[in-house]
Design a protein around this motif. Structure first.
Motif, PDB file in Angstrom:
ATOM      1  N   PRO A  43       0.827  -1.226   0.000  1.00 29.45           N
ATOM      2  CA  PRO A  43       0.000   0.000   0.000  1.00 29.45           C
ATOM      3  C   PRO A  43       0.855   1.268   0.000  1.00 29.45           C
ATOM      4  CG  PRO A  43      -0.744  -1.567   1.675  1.00 29.45           C
ATOM      5  CD  PRO A  43       0.568  -2.075   1.167  1.00 29.45           C
ATOM      6  N   ARG A  44       0.517   2.217  -0.831  1.00 23.62           N
ATOM      7  CA  ARG A  44       1.292   3.449  -0.935  1.00 23.62           C
ATOM      8  C   ARG A  44       1.262   4.257   0.356  1.00 23.62           C
ATOM      9  NH1 ARG A  44       0.035   6.019  -6.932  1.00 23.62           N
ATOM     10  NH2 ARG A  44       0.872   4.276  -8.166  1.00 23.62           N
ATOM     11  N   SER A  45       0.207   4.103   1.128  1.00 23.40           N
ATOM     12  CA  SER A  45       0.065   4.889   2.360  1.00 23.40           C
ATOM     13  C   SER A  45       0.869   4.325   3.523  1.00 23.40           C
ATOM     14  CB  SER A  45      -1.413   4.957   2.762  1.00 23.40           C
ATOM     15  OG  SER A  45      -1.920   3.640   2.998  1.00 23.40           O
ATOM     16  N   ILE A  46       1.475   3.127   3.352  1.00 23.90           N
ATOM     17  CA  ILE A  46       2.200   2.462   4.437  1.00 23.90           C
ATOM     18  C   ILE A  46       3.702   2.587   4.194  1.00 23.90           C
ATOM     19  CG2 ILE A  46       2.585   0.296   5.663  1.00 23.90           C
ATOM     20  CD1 ILE A  46      -0.190   1.374   6.075  1.00 23.90           C
ATOM     21  N   ALA A  47       4.425   3.054   5.205  1.00 27.00           N
ATOM     22  CA  ALA A  47       5.879   3.183   5.092  1.00 27.00           C
ATOM     23  C   ALA A  47       6.524   1.800   5.111  1.00 27.00           C
ATOM     24  CB  ALA A  47       6.415   4.023   6.245  1.00 27.00           C
ATOM     25  N   GLY A 155       1.782  -3.139  11.033  1.00 26.20           N
ATOM     26  CA  GLY A 155       2.204  -2.234   9.976  1.00 26.20           C
ATOM     27  C   GLY A 155       1.526  -2.609   8.674  1.00 26.20           C
ATOM     28  N   GLY A 156       2.284  -2.701   7.609  1.00 28.46           N
ATOM     29  CA  GLY A 156       1.719  -3.108   6.328  1.00 28.46           C
ATOM     30  C   GLY A 156       1.755  -4.603   6.102  1.00 28.46           C
ATOM     31  N   LEU A 157       2.038  -5.374   7.164  1.00 29.54           N
ATOM     32  CA  LEU A 157       2.229  -6.815   7.036  1.00 29.54           C
ATOM     33  C   LEU A 157       1.148  -7.598   7.774  1.00 29.54           C
ATOM     34  CD1 LEU A 157       6.051  -6.842   7.856  1.00 29.54           C
ATOM     35  CD2 LEU A 157       5.035  -7.053   5.568  1.00 29.54           C
ATOM     36  N   LEU A 181      -8.309 -13.018   6.540  1.00 31.69           N
ATOM     37  CA  LEU A 181      -9.210 -12.127   7.268  1.00 31.69           C
ATOM     38  C   LEU A 181      -8.548 -10.801   7.637  1.00 31.69           C
ATOM     39  CD1 LEU A 181     -10.853 -14.705   9.725  1.00 31.69           C
ATOM     40  CD2 LEU A 181     -11.811 -13.805   7.591  1.00 31.69           C
ATOM     41  N   LEU A 182      -7.259 -10.676   7.378  1.00 33.90           N
ATOM     42  CA  LEU A 182      -6.511  -9.507   7.820  1.00 33.90           C
ATOM     43  C   LEU A 182      -5.953  -8.727   6.637  1.00 33.90           C
ATOM     44  CD1 LEU A 182      -4.527 -11.144  10.765  1.00 33.90           C
ATOM     45  CD2 LEU A 182      -6.481  -9.592  10.957  1.00 33.90           C
ATOM     46  N   PRO A 183      -5.781  -7.401   6.815  1.00 33.15           N
ATOM     47  CA  PRO A 183      -5.169  -6.606   5.751  1.00 33.15           C
ATOM     48  C   PRO A 183      -3.653  -6.759   5.790  1.00 33.15           C
ATOM     49  CG  PRO A 183      -5.650  -5.209   7.634  1.00 33.15           C
ATOM     50  CD  PRO A 183      -6.167  -6.586   7.983  1.00 33.15           C
ATOM     51  N   GLY A 184      -3.018  -6.280   4.772  1.00 31.83           N
ATOM     52  CA  GLY A 184      -1.547  -6.277   4.781  1.00 31.83           C
ATOM     53  C   GLY A 184      -0.951  -7.337   3.888  1.00 31.83           C
ATOM     54  N   ILE A 185       0.327  -7.181   3.610  1.00 33.11           N
ATOM     55  CA  ILE A 185       1.071  -8.130   2.794  1.00 33.11           C
ATOM     56  C   ILE A 185       1.358  -9.369   3.634  1.00 33.11           C
ATOM     57  CG2 ILE A 185       3.197  -8.509   1.499  1.00 33.11           C
ATOM     58  CD1 ILE A 185       1.380  -6.391   0.294  1.00 33.11           C
ATOM     59  N   PRO A 186       0.943 -10.572   3.191  1.00 32.48           N
ATOM     60  CA  PRO A 186       1.167 -11.766   4.012  1.00 32.48           C
ATOM     61  C   PRO A 186       2.599 -12.273   3.926  1.00 32.48           C
ATOM     62  CG  PRO A 186      -0.014 -12.356   2.005  1.00 32.48           C
ATOM     63  CD  PRO A 186       0.126 -10.856   1.995  1.00 32.48           C
TER      64      PRO A 186
END
Length: 274
Positions: A43-47, A155-157, A181-186
């Protein structure tokens, strides 16, 4: 006869020197290895996230005590990671007694780990060989989140924590269902590698277990079966995905290392770049 005694004495001196050298290698500060892995759908919004990965503490033998573990924790904190991942095997040995004696020595050093996105861990085969209940209590007392076929978002994960495969404790379908069920890069955290994780849509797995052979005599034509039967140490890229194997910071069976120094990794995970 005098010549024979001299040869025997020289051989003993050389053997003692080699054992001392190998033992010293097992207790040196881990090498910090660095890597950067990009994801096209980050995601672009996540550092980007700086992730410290270490494994195979194996407290309880001559290569690891509380003092050395505190030094390693200080080394990790000095890297200022956003997230710390521990890939199992906290105790040396295969019986319950070492866990009862040494698991309490894990608490204070590991409680000093600092990472704003928290510290997440999984269990390893030595943990189940000894006393998993005692080790779980120690890790939780240190404020560490232990995943047993579960997933958490940081975070993004999204971190998929797989329980020990060598004792058949893994439940990969359950874990992958939790990931969805969760957002983020697995990404996956496991003590040892499994192609089922990469086949299940996770593109990066972080593992330990092999110690990179611990005593690597391949330059002399001798193959280490543990290292040879797994992914090579470091970052391996295949058509399935990416596997990171860390050498770990402790040792098992014998407190020696040869051509396989202890290490830990600092990974930067973020968007893919050209």
């Amino acid at each position: 006869m005098a010549f024979l005694r001299s040869c025997l004495l020289l051989g003993m001196i050389v053997a003692v020197a080699l054992f001392a050298w190998a033992h010293h290698n097992a207790r040196i500060d881990p090498i910090v290895r660095r890597g950067q892995i990009g994801f096209r759908d980050w995601p672009r919004s996540i550092a980007p996230v700086r992730v410290a990965v270490l494994s195979d503490i194996h407290i309880g033998n001559e290569s690891m005590d509380a003092a050395r573990l505190r030094r390693i924790v200080g080394q990790v904190n000095g890297l200022k990671p956003d997230l710390v991942l521990l890939a199992g095997d906290y105790i040396a040995g295969h019986r319950a007694k070492p866990a009862r004696i040494f698991a309490p020595h894990l608490v204070a050093p590991l409680a000093a780990l600092r990472a704003p996105l928290s510290i997440v861990a999984v269990m390893g085969n030595h943990d189940y060989d000894t006393d998993p209940a005692i080790i779980l209590r120690a890790l939780r007392a240190a404020g560490i989140r232990v995943l047993r076929n579960e997933a958490v978002a940081r975070g993004g994960l999204t971190i998929a924590g797989i329980d020990d495969l060598l004792h058949g404790r893994q439940d990969i379908p359950k874990t992958l269902a939790a990931v969805r069920l969760l957002p983020g890069i697995p990404i996956a955290l496991s003590h040892s590698s499994s192609t089922a994780l990469l086949d299940g849509g996770i593109t990066l797995e972080l593992v330990g277990h092999t110690h990179c052979g611990q005593v690597d005599l391949e330059p002399f034509g001798l193959t280490n079966a543990v290292a040879a039967s797994n992914y090579r140490c470091g970052i391996s890229r295949t058509s399935r995905g990416i596997t990171l194997v860390t050498a770990g910071v402790g040792t098992s069976i014998v407190p020696f290392r040869v051509n396989a120094p202890p290490d830990l990794w600092l990974l930067t995970l973020g968007p893919a770049t050209r």
